[in-house]
Design a protein around this motif. Structure first.
Motif, mmCIF file in Angstrom:
data_model
loop_
_atom_site.group_PDB
_atom_site.id
_atom_site.type_symbol
_atom_site.label_atom_id
_atom_site.label_comp_id
_atom_site.label_asym_id
_atom_site.label_seq_id
_atom_site.Cartn_x
_atom_site.Cartn_y
_atom_site.Cartn_z
ATOM 1 N N ALA A 67 -41.786 38.399 -81.637
ATOM 2 C CA ALA A 67 -42.476 39.668 -80.920
ATOM 3 C C ALA A 67 -42.347 39.618 -79.476
ATOM 4 N N ALA A 68 -42.480 38.245 -78.693
ATOM 5 C CA ALA A 68 -42.371 38.232 -77.354
ATOM 6 C C ALA A 68 -40.897 38.816 -76.640
ATOM 7 N N LEU A 69 -39.743 38.587 -77.614
ATOM 8 C CA LEU A 69 -38.697 39.160 -77.224
ATOM 9 C C LEU A 69 -38.422 40.816 -77.428
ATOM 10 N N GLY A 70 -39.111 41.126 -78.524
ATOM 11 C CA GLY A 70 -39.220 42.704 -78.721
ATOM 12 C C GLY A 70 -40.023 43.110 -77.570
ATOM 13 N N LEU A 71 -40.913 42.756 -76.907
ATOM 14 C CA LEU A 71 -41.864 43.285 -76.001
ATOM 15 C C LEU A 71 -40.799 43.099 -74.490
ATOM 16 N N LEU A 72 -40.199 41.949 -74.074
ATOM 17 C CA LEU A 72 -39.552 41.853 -73.016
ATOM 18 C C LEU A 72 -38.214 42.826 -72.944
ATOM 19 N N VAL A 73 -37.525 42.925 -74.209
ATOM 20 C CA VAL A 73 -36.392 43.586 -74.266
ATOM 21 C C VAL A 73 -36.609 44.848 -74.045
ATOM 22 N N GLY A 74 -37.502 45.404 -74.709
ATOM 23 C CA GLY A 74 -37.958 46.955 -74.900
ATOM 24 C C GLY A 74 -38.369 47.140 -73.302
ATOM 25 N N PHE A 75 -39.362 46.126 -72.517
ATOM 26 C CA PHE A 75 -39.726 46.713 -71.263
ATOM 27 C C PHE A 75 -38.581 46.881 -70.515
ATOM 28 N N ALA A 104 -22.058 43.989 -71.614
ATOM 29 C CA ALA A 104 -22.905 42.411 -71.943
ATOM 30 C C ALA A 104 -22.562 42.329 -73.365
ATOM 31 N N ALA A 105 -22.461 43.318 -74.222
ATOM 32 C CA ALA A 105 -22.112 43.028 -75.700
ATOM 33 C C ALA A 105 -20.903 42.487 -75.650
ATOM 34 N N VAL A 256 -29.325 42.543 -73.840
ATOM 35 C CA VAL A 256 -28.442 42.678 -74.759
ATOM 36 C C VAL A 256 -27.933 41.395 -75.322
ATOM 37 N N SER A 257 -27.830 40.608 -74.527
ATOM 38 C CA SER A 257 -27.136 39.019 -74.661
ATOM 39 C C SER A 257 -27.970 38.321 -75.903
ATOM 40 N N VAL A 258 -29.282 38.902 -75.903
ATOM 41 C CA VAL A 258 -30.113 37.879 -77.104
ATOM 42 C C VAL A 258 -30.103 39.139 -78.213
ATOM 43 N N THR A 259 -30.015 40.163 -78.003
ATOM 44 C CA THR A 259 -30.478 41.018 -79.486
ATOM 45 C C THR A 259 -29.406 42.033 -79.728
ATOM 46 N N GLY A 260 -28.488 41.947 -79.044
ATOM 47 C CA GLY A 260 -27.152 42.906 -79.446
ATOM 48 C C GLY A 260 -27.758 44.271 -78.718
ATOM 49 N N ALA A 261 -26.918 45.486 -79.230
ATOM 50 C CA ALA A 261 -27.057 46.687 -78.576
ATOM 51 C C ALA A 261 -28.346 47.312 -79.236
ATOM 52 N N VAL A 262 -29.221 47.616 -78.386
ATOM 53 C CA VAL A 262 -30.517 48.335 -79.089
ATOM 54 C C VAL A 262 -30.639 49.588 -78.127
#
Lengths: 338, 264
Positions: A67-75, A104-105, A256-262
């Motif tokens: 959840a925290a990564l989702g928030l950080l990446v989205g922001f 980054a990818a 990008v480096s933790v979640t890949g391309a969103v």
């Protein structure tokens, strides 16, 4: 006069507060939703009481980082998207446009390919950040040579396709089909099974990237009137460029480096919020960050609620929603032009 | 506030645009910067605004160069209105005028009562109070220009440099805007405006700087700059002259051939 327009009806502070509440609520929902039946209250109790029970471990090691990564990446994506649109004065700009995301990818894929990711735990995010930094440096060198915004956009596209073809090359030369498959899946973007270590690794560069980007708010307002006028209002556009490109590299590179391309979050977030802030680029920054966080959390909740197994990749869902949105946007822009 | 430009030279694309231009500007006068297309008016105005460095020569702002003064200090003293200035986002007129207060605002501080009061004054002076809630893209060309001018006035700078502020306006708003700029000069602000309309320039300006081929051909009160010889040399035109009451006026009337004869 009929009803007031949206930006006059909703005070800015209320908009920020409302979006923050929405983001936190989605964050909590993301913590609560998962694959195993789960007593959230008991898990929190165990976690806070320091009891290493299974629910407490699931909460601390899986649910909260996700959840925290989702928030950080989205922001990061929403904020950087708004900043890129304001800076290039182009409503179609987004972090992917200037090549930072794909570089980054590529950085992460190189790490995958070299096998470093298997031996060094944090090699993957570090590789991604290195790729983003290289793209940012290249963009800054281009811009410092006096390239205008159109040239920068074209430069970004060039970086994009270079990174894309090098990524394809890595896939082509992959030692075995499983490695290639792993890379392809990673590229699709996901928040599943991310660790607390990754969270702590990306948090500092993200916060630094946010601060750099937000510090450009006033200058982005001034840029509404073009570069000459912005300069005449006392803004140093060279310094703004360095801050925004570095901010994008830090925030989006680590995302990008933790979640890949969103994809598309950086494009959609600013567009949804622009009418609510009277199109002021500075005010748009924090709210489209929050919108990006909400969108990413909502999409990540959706992949877990959808019955498909294995779960859909987050980047696939955002692209499935975002691409039609982009087409609709271009349609509307075309209609507005004379 | 005064600007002293000495020996200004500038090039663009390998072509000499300005050569050895020397002039000084100060508060309290309405100066018209005139000259044919390509004479270097916009280039000179940008250099005077501190937006572009000259290739040679110096520009001193109150005796200091731009770097020593600092860009924010300069932005509070000089307001610049770009030629057909773009507005890239659908801002409301009031928010656009508020951008003129940016040089006065700190890194984090919000809009102050002084900022609001300055914007009110600027909107009132440009007759745009009733447009404040309108989105700039929906305004007519004249309304848009006046809102952009309000943005410039809202800075309440000592010197206002405007590139063709009346080019897009209808005659009524041209007259009103010229009167407004003259009044601003009377109340102590220095105004420099790039102008193409010689009739308006002669009527409203205290001083005209006539540029021709990148050099100052004449600099002084309108009746000394807009002589028949200067009009012929700079523009290749002859003007019709007359009087309204005790005031002289001039109207560009005939395009001359290169030999100085009336062209067909």
């Amino acid at each position: 006069m009929s009803r007031l327009p949206l930006d006059e009806r909703i005070p800015y502070a209320a908009l920020v507060a409302g979006l923050a509440v929405l983001t936190l609520a989605l964050g909590l929902a993301s913590v609560a939703i998962g694959y195993v039946p789960f007593d959230l209250g008991a898990a929190f109790g165990d976690l806070l009481g320091g009891r290493a029970t299974l629910p407490a471990l699931v909460l601390a090691e899986l649910r909260i980082p996700r959840a925290a990564l989702g928030l950080l990446v989205g922001f990061s994506l929403g904020l950087t998207g708004a900043a890129m649109q304001g800076w290039l004065r182009n409503p179609l700009a987004e972090p992917g446009l200037v090549g930072v995301s794909s570089a980054a990818a590529l950085g992460a894929v190189v790490v995958f390919y070299s096998g470093l990711s298997a031996t060094v735990a944090l090699a993957l995010p570090l590789g991604g950040m290195a790729g983003a930094a290289a793209a940012a440096l290249l963009l800054n060198v281009m811009a410092a040579r006096g390239a205008g915004t159109t040239t920068l956009v074209i430069g970004g596209i060039a970086i994009n396709s270079l990174a894309g073809s090098l990524t394809a090359l890595a896939l082509n030369l992959a030692p075995n089909p499983y490695a290639a498959l792993e890379i392809v899946f990673w590229l699709m973007g996901s928040l599943a099974d991310r660790s607390t270590d990754q969270l702590w690794l990306v948090l500092p560069p993200m916060l630094a990237g946010w601060a750099l980007t937000l510090s450009g708010a006033r200058a982005l307002d001034a840029l509404t009137l073009g570069e000459d006028t912005a300069r005449s209002l006392g803004f140093n556009l060279a310094a703004l460029r360095v801050r925004l490109i570095a901010g994008a590299a830090l925030a989006v590179g680590s995302a990008v480096s933790v979640t890949g391309a969103v994809g598309f979050v950086g494009l959609v977030g600013p567009h949804l919020l622009r009418p609510l802030v009277g199109a002021r680029p500075g005010r748009l920054l924090p709210v489209s960050g929050l919108a990006g966080a909400s969108l990413t959390l909502a999409a990540d909740i959706a992949v877990r609620l959808l019955p498909t197994r294995p779960e859909l990749k987050l980047g696939v869902v955002t692209a499935l929603i975002g691409a039609p949105f982009l087409i609709a946007l271009i349609w509307r822009l075309r209609r507005e032009e004379p | 506030m005064r600007i002293d430009a000495t020996g200004i030279t500038a090039s663009a694309g390998g072509r000499r645009v300005l050569s050895d231009v020397t002039l000084n500007l100060q508060a309290g006068a309405f100066v018209g910067l005139i000259g044919p297309n390509g004479a270097g008016k916009t280039t000179l105005l940008r250099i005077l605004a501190g937006l572009a460095p000259p290739a040679a020569g110096t520009v001193a702002f109150d005796g200091a160069d731009a770097a020593r003064l600092g860009r924010r200090a300069l932005a509070r003293r000089i307001a610049y209105l770009a030629q057909d200035g773009p507005v890239h986002w659908p801002l409301r007129a009031e928010a656009l005028a508020m951008l003129g207060r940016l040089p006065h605002r700190g890194m984090l501080g919000g809009v102050t009562a002084a900022d609001r009061a300055a914007v009110e004054r600027a909107l009132a002076r440009t007759d745009t109070l009733h447009l404040r809630r309108r989105i700039v893209g929906t305004l007519s060309g004249g309304e848009r220009m006046r809102v952009l001018l309000a943005r410039t006035l809202a800075t309440e700078a000592a010197l206002l440099l405007a590139d063709e502020p009346v080019a897009a306006l209808d005659p009524r708003h041209q007259l009103e805007t010229m009167a407004l700029l003259r009044d601003a000069a009377r109340s102590g602000t220095g105004v420099v405006a790039v102008l193409h309309d010689l009739t308006l320039a002669a009527r409203f300006c205290d001083r005209l700087i006539l540029l021709s081929d990148g050099a100052v051909l004449a600099d002084g009160p309108p009746d000394q700059t807009l002589t028949d010889a200067n009009l012929r040399d700079a523009y290749g035109i002859a003007a019709h002259r007359g009087r309204v009451g005790d005031r002289p006026f001039l109207l560009p009337w005939t395009a001359l051939s290169t030999q100085g004869e009336p062209a067909r």
